[in-house]
Design a protein around this motif. Structure first.
Motif, PDB file in Angstrom:
ATOM      1  N   SER A  28       0.885  -1.169  -0.143  1.00 18.04           N
ATOM      2  CA  SER A  28      -0.120   0.044   0.011  1.00 18.04           C
ATOM      3  C   SER A  28       0.788   1.192   0.054  1.00 18.04           C
ATOM      4  N   VAL A  29       1.965   1.176   0.678  1.00 15.26           N
ATOM      5  CA  VAL A  29       2.964   2.487   0.760  1.00 15.26           C
ATOM      6  C   VAL A  29       3.592   2.552  -0.572  1.00 15.26           C
ATOM      7  N   ARG A  30       3.889   1.407  -1.299  1.00 11.71           N
ATOM      8  CA  ARG A  30       4.550   1.636  -2.503  1.00 11.71           C
ATOM      9  C   ARG A  30       3.549   2.028  -3.541  1.00 11.71           C
ATOM     10  N   MET A  31       2.359   1.363  -3.672  1.00 16.18           N
ATOM     11  CA  MET A  31       1.487   1.798  -4.581  1.00 16.18           C
ATOM     12  C   MET A  31       0.929   3.161  -4.534  1.00 16.18           C
ATOM     13  N   GLY A  32       0.965   3.521  -3.192  1.00 15.61           N
ATOM     14  CA  GLY A  32       0.156   4.922  -3.028  1.00 15.61           C
ATOM     15  C   GLY A  32      -1.110   5.132  -3.325  1.00 15.61           C
ATOM     16  N   ASN A  33      -1.661   6.221  -3.992  1.00 15.75           N
ATOM     17  CA  ASN A  33      -3.175   6.362  -4.259  1.00 15.75           C
ATOM     18  C   ASN A  33      -3.399   5.469  -5.470  1.00 15.75           C
ATOM     19  N   THR A  34      -2.860   4.796  -6.044  1.00 12.84           N
ATOM     20  CA  THR A  34      -3.024   3.864  -7.101  1.00 12.84           C
ATOM     21  C   THR A  34      -3.231   2.399  -6.632  1.00 12.84           C
ATOM     22  N   PHE A  35      -3.279   2.073  -5.337  1.00 10.64           N
ATOM     23  CA  PHE A  35      -3.375   0.941  -4.839  1.00 10.64           C
ATOM     24  C   PHE A  35      -4.831   0.442  -4.976  1.00 10.64           C
ATOM     25  N   GLY A  36      -5.074  -0.719  -5.922  1.00  7.35           N
ATOM     26  CA  GLY A  36      -6.217  -1.301  -6.085  1.00  7.35           C
ATOM     27  C   GLY A  36      -6.936  -0.550  -7.354  1.00  7.35           C
ATOM     28  N   THR A  37      -6.220   0.295  -8.116  1.00 12.62           N
ATOM     29  CA  THR A  37      -6.929   0.740  -9.300  1.00 12.62           C
ATOM     30  C   THR A  37      -5.695   0.933 -10.478  1.00 12.62           C
ATOM     31  N   SER A  38      -4.582   0.562 -10.282  1.00 12.93           N
ATOM     32  CA  SER A  38      -3.704   0.567 -11.277  1.00 12.93           C
ATOM     33  C   SER A  38      -2.517  -0.185 -11.120  1.00 12.93           C
TER      34      SER A  38
END
Length: 99
Positions: free
Chosen positions: A83-93
């Motif tokens: 989640s920290v690595r993906m940031g605001n794109t977690f689960g969407t990209s």
């Protein structure tokens, strides 16, 4: 009084090396700096049964199976780290916000 304390401290300091060499522990001197053998001194301070128990517990603690280790210690990705690595794109990209 001050002279008596100084004399007593000098006598004590001069007796310490004799007491240290009376046992089987060795001291190492490198460039004038003395380093006592702390392993030997700690064995002399503790009882033999306590030292044996402590050594056994240390060996058991070092032999932890892979199943009982934390995922980040083994090298697996955790949901929090992802989640920290993906940031605001977690689960969407599939492209992470942070590399």
């Amino acid at each position: 009084m001050k002279r008596l304390l100084t004399l007593a401290s000098l006598m004590l300091c001069s007796a310490l090396p004799l007491l240290a060499h009376a046992d089987s522990c060795t001291e190492v001197a490198v460039d004038g700096y003395k380093a006592p053998d702390y392993g030997c001194l700690s064995q002399q301070m503790g009882s033999e049964t306590n030292a044996t128990k402590a050594a056994q517990k240390n060996r058991e603690a070092q032999n932890v199976t892979v199943e009982k280790q934390l995922p980040n210690k083994v090298g697996l990705a955790t949901p929090a780290a992802t989640s920290v690595r993906m940031g605001n794109t977690f689960g969407t990209s599939v492209k992470p916000q942070r590399p």
